[in-house]
Design an enzyme around this catalytic site. Structure first.
Site, PDB file in Angstrom:
ATOM      1  N   ASP A 206      32.728  71.699  97.064  1.00  0.00           N
ATOM      2  CA  ASP A 206      32.533  72.053  95.663  1.00  0.00           C
ATOM      3  C   ASP A 206      33.839  72.460  94.983  1.00  0.00           C
ATOM      4  OD1 ASP A 206      29.557  71.864  95.615  1.00  0.00           O
ATOM      5  OD2 ASP A 206      29.794  73.344  97.215  1.00  0.00           O
TER       6      ASP A 206
ATOM      7  N   GLU B 269      37.787  72.297  90.343  1.00  0.00           N
ATOM      8  CA  GLU B 269      39.117  71.994  89.769  1.00  0.00           C
ATOM      9  C   GLU B 269      39.027  70.928  88.689  1.00  0.00           C
ATOM     10  OE1 GLU B 269      42.246  70.653  92.170  1.00  0.00           O
ATOM     11  OE2 GLU B 269      42.356  72.461  93.367  1.00  0.00           O
TER      12      GLU B 269
ATOM     13  N   ARG C  34      30.984  77.913 110.207  1.00  0.00           N
ATOM     14  CA  ARG C  34      31.891  79.023 109.877  1.00  0.00           C
ATOM     15  C   ARG C  34      31.153  80.116 109.117  1.00  0.00           C
ATOM     16  NH1 ARG C  34      35.565  76.605 104.799  1.00  0.00           N
ATOM     17  NH2 ARG C  34      35.141  78.415 103.518  1.00  0.00           N
TER      18      ARG C  34
ATOM     19  N   GLU D 258      46.883  65.738  96.799  1.00  0.00           N
ATOM     20  CA  GLU D 258      48.033  66.106  97.633  1.00  0.00           C
ATOM     21  C   GLU D 258      48.197  67.594  97.824  1.00  0.00           C
ATOM     22  OE1 GLU D 258      51.178  64.121  95.588  1.00  0.00           O
ATOM     23  OE2 GLU D 258      50.270  62.161  95.974  1.00  0.00           O
TER      24      GLU D 258
HETATM   25  P1  ADP Z   1      35.713  72.900 101.270  1.00  0.00           P
HETATM   26  O1  ADP Z   1      34.242  72.876 101.008  1.00  0.00           O
HETATM   27  O2  ADP Z   1      36.030  72.376 102.608  1.00  0.00           O
HETATM   28  O3  ADP Z   1      36.285  74.245 100.998  1.00  0.00           O
HETATM   29  P2  ADP Z   1      36.754  72.109  98.725  1.00  0.00           P
HETATM   30  O4  ADP Z   1      36.406  70.909  97.908  1.00  0.00           O
HETATM   31  O5  ADP Z   1      36.143  73.384  98.296  1.00  0.00           O
HETATM   32  O6  ADP Z   1      36.385  71.854 100.239  1.00  0.00           O
HETATM   33  O7  ADP Z   1      38.334  72.193  98.721  1.00  0.00           O
HETATM   34  C1  ADP Z   1      39.024  73.262  99.234  1.00  0.00           C
HETATM   35  C2  ADP Z   1      40.340  73.399  98.549  1.00  0.00           C
HETATM   36  O8  ADP Z   1      41.246  72.370  98.926  1.00  0.00           O
HETATM   37  C3  ADP Z   1      40.293  73.335  97.026  1.00  0.00           C
HETATM   38  O9  ADP Z   1      40.744  74.563  96.532  1.00  0.00           O
HETATM   39  C4  ADP Z   1      41.285  72.238  96.659  1.00  0.00           C
HETATM   40  O10 ADP Z   1      42.066  72.567  95.541  1.00  0.00           O
HETATM   41  C5  ADP Z   1      42.169  72.198  97.856  1.00  0.00           C
HETATM   42  N1  ADP Z   1      42.908  70.929  98.056  1.00  0.00           N
HETATM   43  C6  ADP Z   1      42.679  69.719  97.517  1.00  0.00           C
HETATM   44  N2  ADP Z   1      43.538  68.797  98.016  1.00  0.00           N
HETATM   45  C7  ADP Z   1      44.357  69.451  98.880  1.00  0.00           C
HETATM   46  C8  ADP Z   1      45.454  69.070  99.711  1.00  0.00           C
HETATM   47  N3  ADP Z   1      45.888  67.815  99.795  1.00  0.00           N
HETATM   48  N4  ADP Z   1      46.033  70.032 100.467  1.00  0.00           N
HETATM   49  C9  ADP Z   1      45.590  71.304 100.430  1.00  0.00           C
HETATM   50  N5  ADP Z   1      44.568  71.736  99.669  1.00  0.00           N
HETATM   51  C10 ADP Z   1      43.951  70.831  98.902  1.00  0.00           C
HETATM   52 MG    MG Z   2      35.459  75.235  99.001  1.00  0.00          MG
END
Ligand code: ADP
Ligand code: MG
Length: 569
Positions: A197, A202, A304, A171
């Site tokens: 990742d 986390e 990106r 969330e």
């Molecule tokens: P990406 O590769 O797209 O950056 P990630 O797995 O690295 O994907 O996640 C990006 C961020 O999104 C992480 O820092 C995570 O904590 C955060 N995140 C997870 N769930 C949510 C949510 N529901 N709303 C906003 N951010 C979130």
């Molecule tokens: Mg990321």
């Protein structure tokens, strides 16, 4: 009943083609052969490609008919390119009426026999568990389609493999960490991350902050790519020899469903904000800036990074700092004079600075003439006020230090280690080298961040274009930064670039990262190390761990060998 010895007596009907066939369980393949035993027309399915075998029943004229469903993902050549990709193959067979056998029993035995062959190394805890696997899905990962990808592509495959799952959609930022810290792991057979990742990062912090951290971190972990970079997924696919470029989601789900547990190193990072457990990388400089500042183009997905990279190459910055490391083999600067900048921590600070004038007076074979004739990447336009490396003397003066007389880098050693390096990493084709390399784990006495690094470490105090400490092969689908890394080699792979680097070379490097060819470039230095420390001289900037920005400041890391366990093939 011994299904293997009796199988030749049984005939089946292929429910899709309505043809009669027999089954043969060969060593590595299932053979579906016609009633006439004609090998030429037989169909073969490799056990390796099978992800699930189910026995189902359906109502048939007031009675039940049992049938066996098999789901495989063999490789096919794609239509528009010569690349291979895995595509779904579904076989549905029913047992023809035979005396003495009940159809249900036979099909269940057949299912067991095929399951036993399809994942010989699978982990029974995951494979045979009746506990669910917990899927943590980040709805905002990547372009924001993670839930759709899960429903439409991942879930059907999980069902085919009869993988029982629970789904939690995160969330907020930090939610994944809270779940991993508090959830009852005894009720689960593993965790699967559907994100990039960042969510795995986390979850690892959550697991390692539990009172039962040592046990919790052994929880089987799977990862499916729904993020922007998906570095670990790329690494797992690459390690398994999967041609993942075309459809990484199918390939990654396939790998997960093979349910084999492989150990994975973690790296314990000490930072000014406390310890961090990292599975992927620490980046600083250009690569970190691209990762973080490309957030504005998040909608574009993987593009990106390319876009931001072009922008940053056009508007370069330089990054001053001190990089220290404990190399596996004696460190030799690449493509530079041995009189440059290698110092050990034993030397007093003042001497480090003074050596620049000493070095300048030495005749330097280093040839910057090329760099002078084209725009300099090292010209700083934003973060650093004084442009560097415009003339040879200035190049030299930015490299503070010299080879200490007691250093292992005597000219003899240097020649030796250079030839070793050129044999194993340069002369041989880059991608065929030491993926299985294992280095004995050293018992490290890590200093705290405030203390000087030990005397056997190398320290470089200089300008950098970027510093990457990576422990997986990939940072993204087109970024194979450290082709020699492997999941559990016990090593940190340090890669750094120092000015001067022309924009042309930087553009070339963008392409080289896809294949690992960047390691052949003189400007790219690559050292395998047991531990490292990075101390940026600036007070602000992007410092990135596993793709996540962390508090800027000094950072050091060492390997925790085999600490986590990953579900793959
Ligand atoms: P990406 O590769 O797209 O950056 P990630 O797995 O690295 O994907 O996640 C990006 C961020 O999104 C992480 O820092 C995570 O904590 C955060 N995140 C997870 N769930 C949510 C949510 N529901 N709303 C906003 N951010 C979130
Ligand atoms: Mg990321």
């Amino acid at each position: 009943m011994d299904i293997l010895s009796e199988l030749h007596k049984l005939t089946f009907t292929n429910l899709q083609t309505k043809t009669v066939c027999k089954l043969q369980l060969r060593d590595s393949q299932l053979c579906i052969i016609g009633d006439d035993d004609n090998e030429q027309k037989a169909k073969f399915v490799s056990y390796e490609d099978i992800v699930g075998v189910k026995v189902n029943k359906r109502a048939e004229m007031g009675d039940f008919q049992y049938f066996i469903d098999m789901y495989a993902y063999p490789s096919f050549k794609t239509l528009l390119s010569s690349k291979f990709t895995r595509k779904r193959l579904h076989l549905s067979l029913t047992l023809n009426e035979q005396d003495g056998f009940t159809s249900h029993q036979v099909l269940l035995l057949l299912r067991e026999a095929i399951l036993g062959k399809m994942s010989p190394q699978c982990d029974d805890m995951v494979f045979r568990s009746n506990k669910p696997i917990l899927v943590l899905l980040n709805p905002v990962a990547g372009k924001g389609f993670a839930k759709k990808l899960f429903d439409e592509k991942i879930l059907p495959m999980l069902k085919e493999a009869e993988m029982v799952y629970q789904l939690i959609v995160t969330e907020r930022n930090g939610h994944g960490m809270e779940i991993a810290r508090t959830i009852d792991l005894t009720e689960l057979c593993g965790l699967v991350i559907v994100s990039g990742d960042g969510l795995l990062h986390e979850v690892l912090q959550g697991l390692m902050s539990r009172p039962d951290a040592e046990q919790a971190i052994q929880t089987p972990i799977g990862i499916l790519p729904a993020g922007s970079g998906n570095a670990l997924c790329c690494t797992l696919n690459y390690a398994a020899g999967e041609p993942f470029a075309y459809d990484i989601l199918v390939h990654s789900t396939y790998l997960l469903l093979k349910r084999t547990l492989k150990p994975m190193d973690l790296v314990l990072l000490n930072t000014t904000a406390g310890p961090i457990y990292s599975f992927l990388s620490v980046t600083w400089g250009l690569v970190a800036d691209i990762d973080i500042e490309s957030e504005r183009f998040r909608r574009l997905g993987i593009l990106r990074f390319k876009l931001e990279a072009l922008y940053r190459i056009a508007k370069p910055r330089s990054y001053k700092g001190r990089l220290s490391f404990l190399p596996v083999q004696p460190y030799v600067t690449k493509g530079r004079s041995k009189t440059e900048i290698v110092v050990t921590a034993q030397e007093p600070e003042s001497e480090v600075v003074d050596t620049s004038s000493r070095v300048r007076s030495v005749s330097m074979p280093h040839s910057p003439s090329k760099a002078m004739s084209v725009p300099e990447f090292s010209h700083d336009t934003t973060s650093d006020k004084s442009p560097i490396n415009v003339v040879p003397e200035e190049i030299i003066s930015t490299h503070n230090g010299s080879v200490p007389s007691n250093s292992p880098l005597s000219s003899e050693n240097e020649t030796l280690s250079r030839s070793t390096e050129s044999h194993s990493e340069k002369a041989s084709p880059i991608l065929t080298s030491s993926k299985e390399m294992r280095t004995p784990v050293v018992d490290l006495n890590m200093p705290s961040l405030g203390e000087p690094v030990p005397g056997d470490w190398v320290t470089i105090d200089d300008n950098f274009v970027t510093v990457i400490a990576a422990y997986q092969t990939h940072l993204g689908p087109d970024q194979m930064v450290t082709p020699f890394a492997s999941l559990s080699d016990g090593l940190i792979h340090l890669l750094f670039i120092r000015p001067p680097v022309t924009r042309m070379v930087m553009l070339g490097l963008l392409g080289d990262f896809e294949t690992g060819a960047h390691l052949r470039r003189d400007v790219v230095e690559y050292v395998r190390v047991h531990a490292f420390r990075l101390e940026p001289h600036a007070s602000d900037g992007n410092l990135v761990v596993d793709g996540e920005k962390i508090k800027f400041g000094a950072i050091q890391g060492r390997v925790l060998p085999n600490r986590a366990r990953i579900l793959t093939k």
